[in-house]
Motif scaffolding. Sequence first.
Motif, mmCIF file in Angstrom:
data_model
loop_
_atom_site.group_PDB
_atom_site.id
_atom_site.type_symbol
_atom_site.label_atom_id
_atom_site.label_comp_id
_atom_site.label_asym_id
_atom_site.label_seq_id
_atom_site.Cartn_x
_atom_site.Cartn_y
_atom_site.Cartn_z
ATOM 1 N N PRO A 127 0.810 -1.225 0.000
ATOM 2 C CA PRO A 127 0.000 0.000 0.000
ATOM 3 C C PRO A 127 0.841 1.271 0.000
ATOM 4 N N LEU A 128 2.003 1.224 0.636
ATOM 5 C CA LEU A 128 2.890 2.386 0.626
ATOM 6 C C LEU A 128 3.387 2.665 -0.789
ATOM 7 N N TYR A 129 3.642 1.617 -1.545
ATOM 8 C CA TYR A 129 4.061 1.795 -2.939
ATOM 9 C C TYR A 129 2.958 2.478 -3.744
ATOM 10 N N GLY A 130 1.694 2.034 -3.551
ATOM 11 C CA GLY A 130 0.589 2.661 -4.270
ATOM 12 C C GLY A 130 0.436 4.125 -3.909
ATOM 13 N N LEU A 131 0.574 4.451 -2.620
ATOM 14 C CA LEU A 131 0.469 5.840 -2.172
ATOM 15 C C LEU A 131 1.588 6.685 -2.755
ATOM 16 N N PHE A 132 2.816 6.192 -2.694
ATOM 17 C CA PHE A 132 3.957 6.949 -3.205
ATOM 18 C C PHE A 132 3.896 7.099 -4.721
ATOM 19 N N ARG A 133 3.366 6.098 -5.393
ATOM 20 C CA ARG A 133 3.224 6.203 -6.853
ATOM 21 C C ARG A 133 2.267 7.329 -7.210
ATOM 22 N N ASP A 134 1.142 7.429 -6.480
ATOM 23 C CA ASP A 134 0.174 8.490 -6.751
ATOM 24 C C ASP A 134 0.727 9.865 -6.412
ATOM 25 N N LEU A 135 1.614 9.923 -5.422
ATOM 26 C CA LEU A 135 2.193 11.214 -5.011
ATOM 27 C C LEU A 135 3.469 11.555 -5.769
ATOM 28 N N GLY A 136 3.919 10.656 -6.644
ATOM 29 C CA GLY A 136 5.147 10.907 -7.401
ATOM 30 C C GLY A 136 6.412 10.798 -6.572
ATOM 31 N N LEU A 137 6.391 9.945 -5.558
ATOM 32 C CA LEU A 137 7.548 9.818 -4.668
ATOM 33 C C LEU A 137 8.386 8.572 -4.939
ATOM 34 N N ILE A 138 8.015 7.787 -5.960
ATOM 35 C CA ILE A 138 8.827 6.632 -6.332
ATOM 36 C C ILE A 138 10.134 7.118 -6.947
ATOM 37 N N ASN A 139 11.245 6.469 -6.615
ATOM 38 C CA ASN A 139 12.570 6.824 -7.132
ATOM 39 C C ASN A 139 12.984 8.239 -6.725
ATOM 40 N N THR A 140 12.641 8.634 -5.517
ATOM 41 C CA THR A 140 13.054 9.951 -5.009
ATOM 42 C C THR A 140 13.650 9.790 -3.614
ATOM 43 N N TYR A 141 14.568 10.698 -3.294
ATOM 44 C CA TYR A 141 15.140 10.696 -1.949
ATOM 45 C C TYR A 141 14.061 10.979 -0.906
ATOM 46 N N GLY A 142 13.184 11.938 -1.216
ATOM 47 C CA GLY A 142 12.141 12.302 -0.274
ATOM 48 C C GLY A 142 11.233 11.139 0.067
ATOM 49 N N GLY A 143 10.868 10.347 -0.939
ATOM 50 C CA GLY A 143 10.007 9.202 -0.704
ATOM 51 C C GLY A 143 10.665 8.174 0.195
ATOM 52 N N MET A 144 11.928 7.878 -0.054
ATOM 53 C CA MET A 144 12.635 6.897 0.761
ATOM 54 C C MET A 144 12.829 7.394 2.190
ATOM 55 N N ILE A 145 13.114 8.687 2.330
ATOM 56 C CA ILE A 145 13.293 9.248 3.667
ATOM 57 C C ILE A 145 11.990 9.165 4.454
ATOM 58 N N LEU A 146 10.873 9.492 3.810
ATOM 59 C CA LEU A 146 9.582 9.400 4.485
ATOM 60 C C LEU A 146 9.240 7.956 4.840
ATOM 61 N N ALA A 147 9.558 7.016 3.942
ATOM 62 C CA ALA A 147 9.264 5.606 4.200
ATOM 63 C C ALA A 147 10.021 5.104 5.420
ATOM 64 N N TYR A 148 11.306 5.404 5.503
ATOM 65 C CA TYR A 148 12.089 4.948 6.646
ATOM 66 C C TYR A 148 11.708 5.692 7.925
ATOM 67 N N ALA A 149 11.368 6.974 7.784
ATOM 68 C CA ALA A 149 10.967 7.739 8.962
ATOM 69 C C ALA A 149 9.660 7.212 9.542
ATOM 70 N N SER A 150 8.777 6.678 8.689
ATOM 71 C CA SER A 150 7.502 6.152 9.181
ATOM 72 C C SER A 150 7.711 4.984 10.131
ATOM 73 N N PHE A 151 8.801 4.253 9.963
ATOM 74 C CA PHE A 151 9.131 3.177 10.893
ATOM 75 C C PHE A 151 10.126 3.641 11.951
#
Length: 278
Positions: A127-151
Amino acid sequence: MSTLKRLTQPRYVLAIGIAIVVAVNLFPFYWMVLTSVKPGTELFSNPPRFFTTMPDFGAYVRLIESTGFLTYAKNSVIISTGATLLSIAVSAMAAYGLTRFKFPGSKAFTTGILYAYTFAPIVVVVPLYGLFRDLGLINTYGGMILAYASFGVPFSMWLLRPFFNSIPKELEEAAFLDGANRVKSAWYVVLPQATPGIIAVSVFTFLLAWEDYLFARVLITDTNMKTLPVALHDLQNASLQDWPLLMAAAALVSLPVLLAFLYLQKYLIAGWGAGAIK
């Protein structure tokens, strides 16, 4: 007999036990580095050689020149550092608020945060992949930082609570008497006292992002955005016979973590000791 009696004393038994544990834990790293510099004639020698008289650093040269290792290392440093800074900033404010302000349901909220960390990453990665895809955060530093910060935030907040609890509230009350407001007392009084704990938690939060494979594999599809764990896995699949190259990459990935622990061990010990005092 006197020597035997001396060696059986508790302190010598403890020292011998510690030496054995250290040797067992360091041997895999030693063997990894040794394999990376062994010449081809010694790789599969029987019996195996535990040292080499002709070290060959060609694997490190090939790793730097023929792969994108430096690019992947840069990606890992940026993502892990960004995730650590964001996690510590949010979790420190949350831990401070939970230890200084009591509100209905505060205990339930804290327990819920801990339960959030217990969710397996595989449960949320799709589900995180689907959310990030819709927000344009796939293949971005910001997306990865947010993903790791969520945990990282639940983990960091839960660990930081004991550190803030161990800081006497009387210190802040003295700051209030001197005219400081809540923000200034937190910044100038509480945070300096909690620095060992913040450093200790930062190390573990950094490792959480540095060593992760699952999120990086799913949320990164661009080759130039790969992190070191993904690159190391791909290198293993592409270089099954080139063990020195693979071990050289593994050694360079592990080295920063080892150096960080050696340099920050005094803060880790001070941090965990301070967190145990209430």
